[in-house]
Design a protein around this motif. Structure first.
Motif, PDB file in Angstrom:
ATOM      1  N   PRO A 144      -4.868  -9.886  -5.501  1.00  0.00           N
ATOM      2  CA  PRO A 144      -6.250 -10.381  -5.330  1.00  0.00           C
ATOM      3  C   PRO A 144      -7.163  -9.333  -4.710  1.00  0.00           C
ATOM      4  N   ASP A 145      -8.388  -9.280  -5.242  1.00  0.00           N
ATOM      5  CA  ASP A 145      -9.359  -8.303  -4.764  1.00  0.00           C
ATOM      6  C   ASP A 145     -10.766  -8.878  -4.891  1.00  0.00           C
ATOM      7  N   VAL A 146     -11.682  -8.259  -4.187  1.00  0.00           N
ATOM      8  CA  VAL A 146     -13.098  -8.591  -4.297  1.00  0.00           C
ATOM      9  C   VAL A 146     -13.767  -7.394  -4.953  1.00  0.00           C
ATOM     10  N   ILE A 147     -14.258  -7.569  -6.185  1.00  0.00           N
ATOM     11  CA  ILE A 147     -14.705  -6.434  -6.984  1.00  0.00           C
ATOM     12  C   ILE A 147     -15.809  -5.639  -6.293  1.00  0.00           C
ATOM     13  N   GLY A 160       3.459  -6.403  -7.464  1.00  0.00           N
ATOM     14  CA  GLY A 160       2.013  -6.413  -7.445  1.00  0.00           C
ATOM     15  C   GLY A 160       1.406  -5.040  -7.687  1.00  0.00           C
ATOM     16  N   VAL A 161       0.185  -5.052  -8.211  1.00  0.00           N
ATOM     17  CA  VAL A 161      -0.554  -3.819  -8.480  1.00  0.00           C
ATOM     18  C   VAL A 161      -1.923  -3.925  -7.810  1.00  0.00           C
ATOM     19  N   PRO A 162      -2.253  -2.982  -6.925  1.00  0.00           N
ATOM     20  CA  PRO A 162      -3.575  -3.007  -6.292  1.00  0.00           C
ATOM     21  C   PRO A 162      -4.651  -2.470  -7.231  1.00  0.00           C
ATOM     22  N   VAL A 163      -5.883  -2.861  -6.974  1.00  0.00           N
ATOM     23  CA  VAL A 163      -7.015  -2.387  -7.772  1.00  0.00           C
ATOM     24  C   VAL A 163      -7.850  -1.422  -6.936  1.00  0.00           C
ATOM     25  N   GLU A 169     -10.894   8.647  -1.138  1.00  0.00           N
ATOM     26  CA  GLU A 169      -9.837   8.658  -0.121  1.00  0.00           C
ATOM     27  C   GLU A 169      -8.965   7.410  -0.246  1.00  0.00           C
ATOM     28  N   ARG A 170      -9.605   6.271  -0.510  1.00  0.00           N
ATOM     29  CA  ARG A 170      -8.812   5.048  -0.685  1.00  0.00           C
ATOM     30  C   ARG A 170      -7.950   5.159  -1.953  1.00  0.00           C
ATOM     31  N   LEU A 171      -8.496   5.722  -3.011  1.00  0.00           N
ATOM     32  CA  LEU A 171      -7.718   5.917  -4.233  1.00  0.00           C
ATOM     33  C   LEU A 171      -6.499   6.775  -3.959  1.00  0.00           C
ATOM     34  N   GLN A 172      -6.680   7.863  -3.242  1.00  0.00           N
ATOM     35  CA  GLN A 172      -5.555   8.751  -2.945  1.00  0.00           C
ATOM     36  C   GLN A 172      -4.500   8.040  -2.099  1.00  0.00           C
ATOM     37  N   ARG A 173      -4.964   7.211  -1.179  1.00  0.00           N
ATOM     38  CA  ARG A 173      -4.026   6.467  -0.329  1.00  0.00           C
ATOM     39  C   ARG A 173      -3.240   5.455  -1.164  1.00  0.00           C
ATOM     40  N   LEU A 174      -3.916   4.727  -2.050  1.00  0.00           N
ATOM     41  CA  LEU A 174      -3.229   3.753  -2.898  1.00  0.00           C
ATOM     42  C   LEU A 174      -2.225   4.450  -3.822  1.00  0.00           C
ATOM     43  N   ALA A 175      -2.639   5.583  -4.373  1.00  0.00           N
ATOM     44  CA  ALA A 175      -1.756   6.303  -5.297  1.00  0.00           C
ATOM     45  C   ALA A 175      -0.513   6.824  -4.593  1.00  0.00           C
ATOM     46  N   SER A 176      -0.631   7.080  -3.302  1.00  0.00           N
ATOM     47  CA  SER A 176       0.521   7.560  -2.534  1.00  0.00           C
ATOM     48  C   SER A 176       1.453   6.428  -2.121  1.00  0.00           C
ATOM     49  N   ASP A 177       0.892   5.213  -1.977  1.00  0.00           N
ATOM     50  CA  ASP A 177       1.658   4.093  -1.436  1.00  0.00           C
ATOM     51  C   ASP A 177       2.207   3.133  -2.489  1.00  0.00           C
ATOM     52  N   TRP A 178       1.654   3.146  -3.699  1.00  0.00           N
ATOM     53  CA  TRP A 178       2.019   2.159  -4.713  1.00  0.00           C
ATOM     54  C   TRP A 178       2.506   2.845  -5.978  1.00  0.00           C
ATOM     55  N   ARG A 179       3.413   2.179  -6.680  1.00  0.00           N
ATOM     56  CA  ARG A 179       3.959   2.738  -7.922  1.00  0.00           C
ATOM     57  C   ARG A 179       2.914   2.745  -9.028  1.00  0.00           C
ATOM     58  N   THR A 180       2.079   1.714  -9.049  1.00  0.00           N
ATOM     59  CA  THR A 180       1.032   1.589 -10.066  1.00  0.00           C
ATOM     60  C   THR A 180      -0.273   1.210  -9.388  1.00  0.00           C
ATOM     61  N   VAL A 181      -1.364   1.785  -9.839  1.00  0.00           N
ATOM     62  CA  VAL A 181      -2.699   1.445  -9.348  1.00  0.00           C
ATOM     63  C   VAL A 181      -3.579   1.146 -10.549  1.00  0.00           C
ATOM     64  N   ALA A 182      -4.352   0.054 -10.465  1.00  0.00           N
ATOM     65  CA  ALA A 182      -5.279  -0.304 -11.533  1.00  0.00           C
ATOM     66  C   ALA A 182      -6.674   0.198 -11.197  1.00  0.00           C
ATOM     67  N   PHE A 183      -7.373   0.674 -12.203  1.00  0.00           N
ATOM     68  CA  PHE A 183      -8.747   1.126 -12.063  1.00  0.00           C
ATOM     69  C   PHE A 183      -9.679   0.003 -12.513  1.00  0.00           C
ATOM     70  N   GLY A 184     -10.604  -0.390 -11.629  1.00  0.00           N
ATOM     71  CA  GLY A 184     -11.566  -1.431 -11.964  1.00  0.00           C
ATOM     72  C   GLY A 184     -12.986  -0.903 -11.930  1.00  0.00           C
ATOM     73  N   SER A 185     -13.727  -1.045 -13.014  1.00  0.00           N
ATOM     74  CA  SER A 185     -15.107  -0.573 -13.081  1.00  0.00           C
ATOM     75  C   SER A 185     -16.003  -1.507 -12.276  1.00  0.00           C
ATOM     76  N   SER A 186     -16.855  -0.921 -11.432  1.00  0.00           N
ATOM     77  CA  SER A 186     -17.642  -1.740 -10.516  1.00  0.00           C
ATOM     78  C   SER A 186     -18.874  -0.979 -10.062  1.00  0.00           C
ATOM     79  N   GLY A 187     -19.772  -1.713  -9.363  1.00  0.00           N
ATOM     80  CA  GLY A 187     -20.967  -1.094  -8.820  1.00  0.00           C
ATOM     81  C   GLY A 187     -21.805  -0.463  -9.913  1.00  0.00           C
ATOM     82  N   GLN A 188     -22.297   0.729  -9.669  1.00  0.00           N
ATOM     83  CA  GLN A 188     -23.106   1.425 -10.666  1.00  0.00           C
ATOM     84  C   GLN A 188     -22.265   1.958 -11.814  1.00  0.00           C
TER      85      GLN A 188
END
Length: 241
Positions: A85-88, A108-111, A119-138
């Motif tokens: 679960p995430d808040v886009i 589970g897979v984080p977004v 920096e958060r992306l790099q942290r997730l990529a280091s801690d999780w086997r799979t990371v999902a990319f979600g298009s958001s904001g601008q």
């Protein structure tokens, strides 16, 4: 790469079965209409928590209900993983808190949302086997020039000197060959086939007679393409021009 086709599928249940048999599916928590067909006919499937629907239509995500649903299904041999679960459009602290609350026994897979820090992306990529990319904001529209600029920065941040990402990557709403063929994604999803199987205009004068057949043709055309094996830093900037 794995091509996950989003459900539910329009038309008859025969149409749904024709599209999903032998393929990979993504099932959203708010619309479990095709779960029976998915469980019986698909090679594998993943669960979507429904955050995109909440983002577009409003409301509140039933996190407890989603966790119960995942817990009921994760032992199925075709189950791959569930989006945590995430808040886009939420802040990073709120989404990190949701990650901390995810039960360790559930795959589970984080977004990572494109408006969040690299920096958060790099942290997730280091801690999780799979990371999902979600298009958001601008950068909420995949494939646009600003989106490619942001994605290029993200890929540069988590790929080594050989263009290999630190973890497996999944592209949310990125099952478009123009997108995934240029990115080293392990998987991607979209509702293209399920939604546009009902569109006769996409086929010109030679139209498959049923919605199920049209959806299957769209899916076949998508699956004829694969993701890029590596991220190539040089030359990628041209996609943002």
């Amino acid at each position: 790469m794995i091509h996950y086709h989003g459900t539910p599928v329009g038309g008859t249940r025969h149409d749904a079965a024709r599209l999903l048999a032998g393929r990979h599916a993504l099932v959203p928590f708010p619309r479990q209409d095709d779960m029976g067909i998915v469980a019986e006919a698909c090679q594998s499937f993943v669960f979507d928590n429904g955050a995109f629907t909440v983002w577009r239509q409003g409301g509140q995500l039933d996190v407890d209900g989603y966790l119960r649903w995942v817990d009921d299904w994760y032992r199925h041999p075709g189950f791959d993983w569930a989006l945590i679960p995430d808040v886009i459009d939420g802040d990073e602290n709120a989404n990190d808190l949701l990650l901390e609350q995810w039960p360790a026994h559930l795959p589970g897979v984080p977004v990572w949302h494109l408006h969040e820090s690299l920096e958060r992306l790099q942290r997730l990529a280091s801690d999780w086997r799979t990371v999902a990319f979600g298009s958001s904001g601008q950068w909420s529209s995949p494939g646009t020039a600003p989106w490619w600029t942001r994605m290029s920065a993200a890929m540069d941040a988590i790929c080594d000197e050989h263009g290999r990402p630190l973890c497996r990557l999944h592209g949310l709403r990125m099952l478009d060959p123009a997108i995934f063929s240029r990115l080293p994604l392990a998987s991607a999803d979209s509702t293209n086939a399920a939604v546009n199987g009902g569109s006769v205009k996409r086929f010109g004068m030679y139209v498959p007679p049923t919605a199920g057949q049209r959806a299957a043709v769209i899916a076949d055309r998508i699956e004829a393409h694969n993701s890029a094996p590596i991220w190539q830093r040089s030359g990628q900037a041209e996609f943002a021009l």
